[in-house]
Design a protein around this motif. Structure first.
Motif, PDB file in Angstrom:
ATOM      1  N   HIS A   1      -9.687  -4.502  10.292  1.00  0.00           N
ATOM      2  CA  HIS A   1      -8.927  -3.560   9.473  1.00  0.00           C
ATOM      3  C   HIS A   1      -8.203  -2.541  10.336  1.00  0.00           C
ATOM      4  O   HIS A   1      -8.719  -2.070  11.345  1.00  0.00           O
ATOM      5  N   LEU A   2      -7.024  -2.169   9.875  1.00  0.00           N
ATOM      6  CA  LEU A   2      -6.176  -1.198  10.576  1.00  0.00           C
ATOM      7  C   LEU A   2      -6.260   0.136   9.846  1.00  0.00           C
ATOM      8  O   LEU A   2      -6.136   0.185   8.621  1.00  0.00           O
ATOM      9  N   ARG A   3      -6.416   1.219  10.620  1.00  0.00           N
ATOM     10  CA  ARG A   3      -6.560   2.533   9.996  1.00  0.00           C
ATOM     11  C   ARG A   3      -5.705   3.566  10.725  1.00  0.00           C
ATOM     12  O   ARG A   3      -5.391   3.423  11.908  1.00  0.00           O
ATOM     13  N   LYS A   4      -5.339   4.586   9.972  1.00  0.00           N
ATOM     14  CA  LYS A   4      -4.704   5.752  10.570  1.00  0.00           C
ATOM     15  C   LYS A   4      -5.134   6.961   9.752  1.00  0.00           C
ATOM     16  O   LYS A   4      -5.058   6.938   8.523  1.00  0.00           O
ATOM     17  N   PRO A   5      -5.601   8.031  10.404  1.00  0.00           N
ATOM     18  CA  PRO A   5      -6.131   9.168   9.655  1.00  0.00           C
ATOM     19  C   PRO A   5      -5.083   9.997   8.930  1.00  0.00           C
ATOM     20  O   PRO A   5      -5.397  10.661   7.943  1.00  0.00           O
ATOM     21  N   SER A   6      -3.826   9.955   9.409  1.00  0.00           N
ATOM     22  CA  SER A   6      -2.779  10.764   8.797  1.00  0.00           C
ATOM     23  C   SER A   6      -1.432  10.076   9.051  1.00  0.00           C
ATOM     24  O   SER A   6      -0.974  10.021  10.189  1.00  0.00           O
ATOM     25  N   VAL A   7      -0.820   9.577   7.994  1.00  0.00           N
ATOM     26  CA  VAL A   7       0.411   8.796   8.186  1.00  0.00           C
ATOM     27  C   VAL A   7       1.642   9.684   8.103  1.00  0.00           C
ATOM     28  O   VAL A   7       1.628  10.771   7.518  1.00  0.00           O
ATOM     29  N   HIS A   8       2.728   9.169   8.698  1.00  0.00           N
ATOM     30  CA  HIS A   8       4.019   9.858   8.684  1.00  0.00           C
ATOM     31  C   HIS A   8       5.060   8.961   8.030  1.00  0.00           C
ATOM     32  O   HIS A   8       4.878   7.734   7.964  1.00  0.00           O
ATOM     33  N   ILE A   9       6.128   9.565   7.590  1.00  0.00           N
ATOM     34  CA  ILE A   9       7.219   8.806   6.982  1.00  0.00           C
ATOM     35  C   ILE A   9       7.649   7.666   7.897  1.00  0.00           C
ATOM     36  O   ILE A   9       7.962   6.560   7.441  1.00  0.00           O
TER      37      ILE A   9
ATOM     38  N   VAL B   1       0.865  -1.184   0.000  1.00  0.00           N
ATOM     39  CA  VAL B   1       0.000   0.000   0.000  1.00  0.00           C
ATOM     40  C   VAL B   1       0.897   1.227   0.000  1.00  0.00           C
ATOM     41  O   VAL B   1       1.589   1.506   0.987  1.00  0.00           O
ATOM     42  N   PRO B   2       0.945   1.954  -1.121  1.00  0.00           N
ATOM     43  CA  PRO B   2       1.686   3.224  -1.153  1.00  0.00           C
ATOM     44  C   PRO B   2       0.733   4.386  -0.892  1.00  0.00           C
ATOM     45  O   PRO B   2      -0.352   4.443  -1.466  1.00  0.00           O
ATOM     46  N   VAL B   3       1.142   5.290  -0.012  1.00  0.00           N
ATOM     47  CA  VAL B   3       0.326   6.478   0.266  1.00  0.00           C
ATOM     48  C   VAL B   3       1.245   7.671   0.425  1.00  0.00           C
ATOM     49  O   VAL B   3       2.433   7.524   0.690  1.00  0.00           O
ATOM     50  N   PHE B   4       0.665   8.851   0.306  1.00  0.00           N
ATOM     51  CA  PHE B   4       1.426  10.065   0.541  1.00  0.00           C
ATOM     52  C   PHE B   4       1.375  10.436   2.021  1.00  0.00           C
ATOM     53  O   PHE B   4       0.425  10.114   2.734  1.00  0.00           O
ATOM     54  N   GLU B   5       2.419  11.100   2.446  1.00  0.00           N
ATOM     55  CA  GLU B   5       2.493  11.549   3.832  1.00  0.00           C
ATOM     56  C   GLU B   5       1.277  12.413   4.156  1.00  0.00           C
ATOM     57  O   GLU B   5       0.813  13.201   3.338  1.00  0.00           O
ATOM     58  N   GLU B   6       0.753  12.222   5.358  1.00  0.00           N
ATOM     59  CA  GLU B   6      -0.404  12.929   5.906  1.00  0.00           C
ATOM     60  C   GLU B   6      -1.729  12.453   5.312  1.00  0.00           C
ATOM     61  O   GLU B   6      -2.791  12.952   5.693  1.00  0.00           O
ATOM     62  N   ALA B   7      -1.709  11.506   4.428  1.00  0.00           N
ATOM     63  CA  ALA B   7      -2.950  10.929   3.896  1.00  0.00           C
ATOM     64  C   ALA B   7      -3.451   9.843   4.835  1.00  0.00           C
ATOM     65  O   ALA B   7      -2.686   9.289   5.625  1.00  0.00           O
TER      66      ALA B   7
END
Lengths: 114, 115
Positions: B75-83, B11-17
């Motif tokens: 399912h695992l969630r996070k509202p805003s991811v960090h590097i 799963v690739p995502v952008f920071e803070e997404a």
């Protein structure tokens, strides 16, 4: 790190040679486990122990044996290593309240069989 | 027999997404469910666990997971991811045999955070 030490951390060996990996814990936990980690498979249980001299097989036990002569040490032996046993091996112990124990893992031992 | 399926291998995502890592399990008995995280070149660390009670469980670093019995999901969630969240995440279900807690793991989801 719950006092778990795995040795060696890295080993390269040749097909057909015996290999022993050691897991040492310092907190007198009863249950100990050996898992292997492979890409696309997650972690799979090889053997586990529920006390001194008490061990049982996991889902991928073929080609592996274990021994536990002391509470603190759980040894995993490959009697005759094969290339399919190239993997990262993790030892774990059960911690926490009985009935829903959490597993705490060691840092891993990377084994390469040429 | 119990099994765990993680629906995404990467799963690739952008920071803070926001991010969601999906996990489904199969079991005929009551379960304990776990998420473990593995940072590069390290062992596995417990991220969070569901044992009983509230179906929403949280970790100290902003992740949460919801136990959904009808959909057999966790399912695992996070509202805003960090590097620093870049890691591989493993979902697991626990099976008690002779007092030992045998964890059955999913295949893992590699989370990559892009700046």
């Amino acid at each position: 790190d719950a006092g778990i030490t795995q040795s060696p951390r890295h080993k390269v060996t040749e097909t057909g040679t015996p290999v022993t990996l050691r897991c040492h814990q310092t907190e007198n936990h009863r249950y100990m486990y050996w898992y292997r980690q492979d890409p696309g498979h997650g972690l799979r249980l090889i053997h586990y122990s529920y006390g001194v001299k008490d061990t049982d097989k996991g889902e991928v036990s073929d080609g592996y044996s274990v021994s536990r002569s002391k509470t603190e040490d759980f040894l995993l032996t490959l009697e005759s290593a094969t290339s399919s046993q190239t993997s990262v091996y993790f030892c774990a112990i059960s911690t926490g309240a009985s009935g829903a124990n959490v597993l705490t893992f060691g840092a891993g031992s990377r084994l390469t069989v040429l | 027999a119990q099994s765990v399926t993680q629906l995404d291998s990467q799963v690739p995502v952008f920071e803070e997404a926001p991010v969601e890592l999906r996990c489904n399990y199969s079991s005929s008995v009551s379960v304990y469910l776990f998420w473990y995280v593995q940072y590069p070149n390290q062992g596995l660390q417990l991220l969070l666990k569901y044992l009983s009670g509230s179906t929403l469980v949280e970790s100290i670093n902003g992740f949460e997971a919801e136990f959904n019995k009808s959909q057999t999901s966790f399912h695992l969630r996070k509202p805003s991811v960090h590097i620093s969240d870049t890691a591989e995440y493993f979902c697991a279900v626990s099976q008690a045999i002779q007092g030992a807690q045998k964890l059955v793991f999913g295949q893992g989801t590699r989370l990559t955070i892009n700046p």
